[in-house]
Motif scaffolding. Structure first.
Motif, PDB file in Angstrom:
ATOM      1  N   GLY A 401       0.580  -1.544  -0.103  1.00  0.00           N
ATOM      2  CA  GLY A 401       0.324   0.223  -0.183  1.00  0.00           C
ATOM      3  C   GLY A 401       0.983   0.950  -0.174  1.00  0.00           C
ATOM      4  O   GLY A 401       0.155   2.334   0.226  1.00  0.00           O
ATOM      5  N   GLU A 402       2.372   0.943  -0.093  1.00  0.00           N
ATOM      6  CA  GLU A 402       3.666   2.429   0.089  1.00  0.00           C
ATOM      7  C   GLU A 402       3.330   3.066  -1.692  1.00  0.00           C
ATOM      8  O   GLU A 402       2.950   1.969  -2.600  1.00  0.00           O
ATOM      9  CB  GLU A 402       4.680   2.074  -0.267  1.00  0.00           C
ATOM     10  CG  GLU A 402       4.183   1.631   2.074  1.00  0.00           C
ATOM     11  CD  GLU A 402       5.876   1.408   2.054  1.00  0.00           C
ATOM     12  OE1 GLU A 402       6.666   1.885   2.465  1.00  0.00           O
ATOM     13  OE2 GLU A 402       6.108   1.092   4.094  1.00  0.00           O
ATOM     14  N   MET A 403       3.269   3.898  -1.543  1.00  0.00           N
ATOM     15  CA  MET A 403       3.283   4.680  -2.993  1.00  0.00           C
ATOM     16  C   MET A 403       5.397   4.936  -3.486  1.00  0.00           C
ATOM     17  O   MET A 403       5.816   5.652  -2.049  1.00  0.00           O
ATOM     18  CB  MET A 403       2.195   6.234  -2.943  1.00  0.00           C
ATOM     19  CG  MET A 403       1.544   6.031  -2.698  1.00  0.00           C
ATOM     20  SD  MET A 403      -0.052   5.217  -3.881  1.00  0.00           S
ATOM     21  CE  MET A 403      -0.074   6.719  -5.119  1.00  0.00           C
ATOM     22  N   GLU A 404       4.817   4.892  -4.643  1.00  0.00           N
ATOM     23  CA  GLU A 404       6.714   5.116  -5.430  1.00  0.00           C
ATOM     24  C   GLU A 404       6.760   5.563  -6.348  1.00  0.00           C
ATOM     25  O   GLU A 404       5.962   6.059  -7.237  1.00  0.00           O
ATOM     26  CB  GLU A 404       7.175   3.247  -5.188  1.00  0.00           C
ATOM     27  CG  GLU A 404       7.618   3.011  -4.028  1.00  0.00           C
ATOM     28  CD  GLU A 404       8.473   3.109  -3.536  1.00  0.00           C
ATOM     29  OE1 GLU A 404       9.508   3.614  -3.925  1.00  0.00           O
ATOM     30  OE2 GLU A 404       9.514   2.696  -2.054  1.00  0.00           O
ATOM     31  N   GLU A 405       7.869   6.703  -6.362  1.00  0.00           N
ATOM     32  CA  GLU A 405       7.831   7.213  -7.439  1.00  0.00           C
ATOM     33  C   GLU A 405       7.941   6.174  -8.757  1.00  0.00           C
ATOM     34  O   GLU A 405       8.803   5.568  -8.589  1.00  0.00           O
ATOM     35  CB  GLU A 405       8.813   8.502  -7.026  1.00  0.00           C
ATOM     36  CG  GLU A 405       8.176   9.885  -6.351  1.00  0.00           C
ATOM     37  CD  GLU A 405       7.198  10.762  -7.239  1.00  0.00           C
ATOM     38  OE1 GLU A 405       7.172  10.088  -8.317  1.00  0.00           O
ATOM     39  OE2 GLU A 405       6.633  11.225  -6.666  1.00  0.00           O
ATOM     40  N   CYS A 406       7.713   6.884  -9.949  1.00  0.00           N
ATOM     41  CA  CYS A 406       8.103   6.495 -10.976  1.00  0.00           C
ATOM     42  C   CYS A 406       9.062   6.748 -12.045  1.00  0.00           C
ATOM     43  O   CYS A 406       9.239   6.777 -12.999  1.00  0.00           O
ATOM     44  CB  CYS A 406       6.493   5.955 -12.273  1.00  0.00           C
ATOM     45  SG  CYS A 406       4.924   5.505 -11.365  1.00  0.00           S
ATOM     46  N   ASP A 407      10.253   7.358 -11.346  1.00  0.00           N
ATOM     47  CA  ASP A 407      11.387   7.415 -11.709  1.00  0.00           C
ATOM     48  C   ASP A 407      12.268   7.318 -12.000  1.00  0.00           C
ATOM     49  O   ASP A 407      12.206   6.322 -10.309  1.00  0.00           O
ATOM     50  CB  ASP A 407      11.544   9.302 -10.481  1.00  0.00           C
ATOM     51  CG  ASP A 407      12.622  10.112 -11.749  1.00  0.00           C
ATOM     52  OD1 ASP A 407      13.408   9.598 -12.589  1.00  0.00           O
ATOM     53  OD2 ASP A 407      11.657  12.154 -10.384  1.00  0.00           O
ATOM     54  N   LEU A 408      12.675   7.198 -13.336  1.00  0.00           N
ATOM     55  CA  LEU A 408      14.413   6.103 -12.954  1.00  0.00           C
ATOM     56  C   LEU A 408      15.790   7.623 -13.041  1.00  0.00           C
ATOM     57  O   LEU A 408      16.396   6.358 -12.798  1.00  0.00           O
ATOM     58  CB  LEU A 408      13.766   5.952 -14.337  1.00  0.00           C
ATOM     59  CG  LEU A 408      12.966   5.126 -15.037  1.00  0.00           C
ATOM     60  CD1 LEU A 408      13.199   5.284 -16.388  1.00  0.00           C
ATOM     61  CD2 LEU A 408      12.490   4.119 -14.585  1.00  0.00           C
ATOM     62  N   HIS A 409      15.308   7.785 -12.467  1.00  0.00           N
ATOM     63  CA  HIS A 409      17.124   8.491 -12.673  1.00  0.00           C
ATOM     64  C   HIS A 409      17.900   8.770 -11.146  1.00  0.00           C
ATOM     65  O   HIS A 409      18.787   8.758 -11.050  1.00  0.00           O
ATOM     66  CB  HIS A 409      16.685  10.437 -11.950  1.00  0.00           C
ATOM     67  CG  HIS A 409      16.077  11.131 -12.817  1.00  0.00           C
ATOM     68  ND1 HIS A 409      15.948  10.729 -14.514  1.00  0.00           N
ATOM     69  CD2 HIS A 409      14.760  11.733 -13.524  1.00  0.00           C
ATOM     70  CE1 HIS A 409      15.667  11.778 -15.247  1.00  0.00           C
ATOM     71  NE2 HIS A 409      14.857  12.087 -14.636  1.00  0.00           N
ATOM     72  N   SER A 410      17.377   7.893 -10.079  1.00  0.00           N
ATOM     73  CA  SER A 410      18.071   7.590  -8.916  1.00  0.00           C
ATOM     74  C   SER A 410      17.945   5.803  -8.928  1.00  0.00           C
ATOM     75  O   SER A 410      17.618   5.039  -9.386  1.00  0.00           O
ATOM     76  CB  SER A 410      17.646   8.244  -7.591  1.00  0.00           C
ATOM     77  OG  SER A 410      16.069   7.038  -7.490  1.00  0.00           O
ATOM     78  N   SER A 411      19.650   5.699  -8.294  1.00  0.00           N
ATOM     79  CA  SER A 411      19.543   4.129  -8.393  1.00  0.00           C
ATOM     80  C   SER A 411      18.766   3.545  -7.252  1.00  0.00           C
ATOM     81  O   SER A 411      18.364   2.068  -8.117  1.00  0.00           O
ATOM     82  CB  SER A 411      21.245   4.074  -8.585  1.00  0.00           C
ATOM     83  OG  SER A 411      21.154   2.234  -7.877  1.00  0.00           O
ATOM     84  N   LYS A 412      18.218   4.201  -6.745  1.00  0.00           N
ATOM     85  CA  LYS A 412      17.329   3.437  -5.427  1.00  0.00           C
ATOM     86  C   LYS A 412      15.806   3.378  -6.647  1.00  0.00           C
ATOM     87  O   LYS A 412      15.452   2.148  -6.202  1.00  0.00           O
ATOM     88  CB  LYS A 412      17.514   4.179  -4.287  1.00  0.00           C
ATOM     89  CG  LYS A 412      16.247   3.842  -2.965  1.00  0.00           C
ATOM     90  CD  LYS A 412      16.046   4.682  -1.770  1.00  0.00           C
ATOM     91  CE  LYS A 412      15.530   4.088  -0.792  1.00  0.00           C
ATOM     92  NZ  LYS A 412      15.457   4.918   0.297  1.00  0.00           N
TER      93      LYS A 412
END
Length: 752
Positions: A401-412
């Protein structure tokens, strides 16, 4: 076509199924039957019987490659064939329309049209010759709709799970594009009949379809029959010479298409030698090409092992492809996305999922950052992004249920996106695309028992995907790197026109099939090449004739599509050459017994200068030279008669070699006298060296021969075995070897 929400009607009797179809479509029926083994024989026979009994029914059957149990045209052939019928074909139902057609007994209200006939089987059938439809394989769905097809009847097999799905298995080739084109045209209803046979191997991919595709299903124990086998033919030294020359043209990391028959078996076996007995492969290939200038073929000779492997894209899936799979050759996978495939081709990514793959896809613009919903669906389908994520407006919602950014910029961020996919292989990799298959009982058994992982890499699909470039050409260019399309021919003219389907008098031997498609495709694909292969000579009526000719009344492949032609004597690269240079190259791979006559015809026509002489290096193109190459040292042991195994017993395998040679030598007693004399000696001898000959004669029933004619035939067979069967060459695995081997394995397991 059945509604996606409806379940098909089910019947356990073919006659009841015919009643249901007639109720749906009326008495005018245009029936489409798949080519080869995929026909619904029980339904087709019941429908034909109904039309035969009711002249008000108008029945047109549109199909190809109608298979029938073998029969002998001579006493020798009948003696050979009868035990095979009892062992291999006892369950098979011959198609009634074919038997009637052979006898000229088709009723007036029934027409049978084929676009490809079993080679040579219907030369003397007026009905078959008159109703033949000359059409490219890929044009058949169009032709079916233009003729008004309203029923398609196909053998299918049920899924092994509880989904209720079926597999089109051996024949999605025309069914899938036919239904797609019908939808595109908004064509009227086509009644789909599925005849269920659980003995048919289940193949997934595009061949897996829902039950709702069918309007009517015919199922029950009576329909669960063994699949029609096509035993592998013996491979002769001429076939192997062709195979070596062709194998030297196949590039590592490339694409391969071959067909059924001795040539395909030879090519696949020799490619296996190139991979696993490379020194022997190079040694033989160099011996075949001694003193031949490289100018005859522009392509560099390919002799190395396959580090990248090759990918199969073949309308016909031959048994040899599985031999190549075992040999570690047919292992290159392709993927259903152009950008991803191009990155793999360029070596910028591997098939293992990692952060580099995400970045490379982003850098070429295939995906965005942040990921869109479409990007996410693509990446999850390919096994690149963890399937536990659900896209929610530029964010992922994970299972917790946690939200994550769909961003590819960070290694994490990239690491989180990959999740459990990291380090695993891409999904949807395909090592073999095929349109239909046909082969020995061993092939069907292998498909039934294939491990899930291997089977996932096979996609039996629509013939327009395999055979042409019109749909998604960019993807096909990316997948079909260094394509080699290998097809056989009957004859080739000196100017490069190919004859593959018919005789001089207009009678059709087989058909165009997909040959034209592959030749045209080879010209369109960067790095693609069409390879037309043929023995330089043939036997006809006891005479040797050249398969390279000056002219012929018609052709299958016109000369403006000429590319590469291979005989046992070498490779002629014809692409882009002038008529004069094409003719000269063809002369160099012709049998030397016919070179001078052919050259004179070209000179008389002004196509080659008067003073031209064939180079000395090409004036020893003789069967004796090929024989000498292959009989040195341990080479015969590398060239089995049946490299892929055979459904025949050991005696039958030997007899098949001998009987084929006898048929070519002639039919008159004076033509066979040298063979007969050798056979008489063998028959009268008790020497251990002739023990196998006597075993073969027993198999033919000659131990019970009680008249002079039969004794003469026995002498001919014995002489052919002595004269033409080379004991130094392995037979290859036979049905008996396979059965005894399996029994030994089982007993060993039990003992363990």
């Amino acid at each position: 076509m059945a509604s996606s929400a409806s379940a098909p009607e089910s019947f356990d009797r073919a006659e009841a199924c015919v009643d249901a179809v007639l109720d749906k479509v009326g008495k005018r029926i245009v029936l489409g039957l798949p080519l080869g083994i995929g026909k619904a024989n029980h339904f087709a026979n019941a429908l034909y019987a109904r039309a035969e009994a009711d002249p008000e029914i108008s029945l047109t059957i549109f199909t190809a490659l109608t298979l029938e149990r073998p029969s002998g045209s001579s006493e020798l052939e009948r003696r050979f064939v009868q035990p095979l019928l009892d062992r291999l074909y006892q369950d098979y139902q011959d198609l009634a329309y074919n038997q009637a057609r052979r006898k000229g007994l088709l009723p007036e209200n029934v027409e049978v049209c084929e676009f490809f006939m079993q080679p040579g089987s219907l030369l003397n059938s007026s009905s078959a010759q008159q109703s033949y439809v000359s059409s490219n394989y890929t044009h058949v769905p169009r032709d079916l709709l233009d003729r008004g097809v309203n029923v398609v009847a196909q053998m299918v097999t049920p899924a092994l799970d509880d989904s209720g799905d079926f597999s089109l298995s051996c024949n999605p080739d025309l069914t899938l594009p036919l239904l797609a084109l019908a939808r595109q045209r908004r064509y009227g209803p086509i009644t789909m009949v599925g005849e269920v046979n659980s003995r048919l191997p289940f193949v997934g991919g595009d061949a897996r379809v829902p039950a709702s595709m069918f309007d009517v299903v015919l199922s029950g124990p009576v329909f669960n029959e063994d699949i029609f086998p096509a035993p592998n033919p013996p491979v002769r030294l001429t076939d192997y010479a062709l195979g070596f020359h062709i194998a030297g043209l196949v590039k590592d990391g490339g694409t391969l298409q071959v067909g059924i028959g001795a040539l395909g078996d030879a090519v696949c076996h020799v490619l296996g030698l190139r991979q696993n007995k490379n020194l022997d492969f190079v040694d033989i290939l160099e011996a075949l090409q001694t003193d031949k200038p490289s100018s005859l073929c522009k392509l560099p000779l390919e002799t190395g092992r396959f580090e990248l492997g090759i990918y199969g894209a073949s309308e016909m899936v031959p048994e040899g492809f599985f031999h190549l799979r075992d040999a570690g050759v047919l292992v290159r996978k392709v993927y259903p996305d152009t950008a991803l495939q191009q990155l793999l081709n360029e070596g910028r990514i591997s098939e293992t999922v990692d952060e580099r793959m995400l970045l490379a896809l982003r850098d070429i613009g295939r995906i965005q950052s942040p990921l869109s919903e479409q990007d996410t669906r693509f990446l999850q389908t390919m096994g690149i992004v963890d399937p536990s994520y659900s896209w929610r407006g530029h964010r992922f919602l994970d299972e917790g249920g946690e939200m994550e950014e769909c961003d590819l910029h960070s290694s994490k961020g990239r690491e989180k996106l990959l999740g459990d996919c990291a380090g695993k292989s891409l999904k949807l990799g395909t090592w073999l695309h095929g349109g239909f298959y046909l082969g020995s009982t061993r092939l069907y058994q292998r498909l039934r028992n294939m491990p899930t992982g291997d089977m996932a890499g096979i996609n039996m699909t629509a013939i327009d995907f395999i055979n042409d470039m019109l749909k998604n050409p960019d993807l096909k260019i990316a997948q079909r790197q260094h394509a080699r399309f290998v097809n056989s021919a009957m004859m080739v003219t000196l100017n490069g026109a190919v004859i593959s389907d018919g005789l001089e008098d207009g009678r059709v031997v087989s058909g165009v099939g997909g040959q034209y498609n592959f030749v045209a495709q080879a010209h369109e694909l960067p790095g693609g090449r069409s390879i037309i292969a043929l023995p330089s000579t043939r036997h006809s009526g006891g005479r040797v004739c050249s398969n390279i000719v000056w002219e012929y009344p018609h052709c299958t492949i016109p000369r403006h599509l000429r590319d590469m032609v291979v005989t046992e004597y070498g490779v002629a690269d014809l692409r882009g050459k002038s008529d004069r240079d094409v003719i000269v190259a063809m002369l160099c791979i012709a049998d030397s017994r016919f070179q001078q006559e052919l050259l004179e015809k070209a000179q008389d026509a002004g196509k080659v200068e008067t003073g031209y002489c064939i180079p000395d290096a090409f004036t020893n193109n003789t069967p004796e030279r090929i024989q000498a190459v292959f009989t040195q040292g341990h080479r015969p042991g590398l060239l089995p008669y049946y490299p892929l195994g055979t459904d025949l017993t050991e005696e039958e395998g030997r007899l098949a070699v001998a009987l084929k040679a006898v048929k070519e030598e002639g039919r008159k007693i004076w033509e066979l006298w040298p063979i007969l004399r050798q056979g008489l000696k063998a028959c009268k001898s008790d020497s251990p060296e002739f023990r196998s000959v006597h075993a073969c004669l027993d198999r033919m029933g000659f131990d019970r021969s009680d008249n002079f004619e039969h004794r003469l035939e026995a002498y001919v067979v014995a002489g052919a075995l002595v004269r033409f069967y080379d004991e130094r060459r392995p037979l290859g695995e036979t049905a008996e070897n396979i059965t005894s081997g399996a029994a030994h394995t089982q007993s060993g397991s039990a003992a363990g």
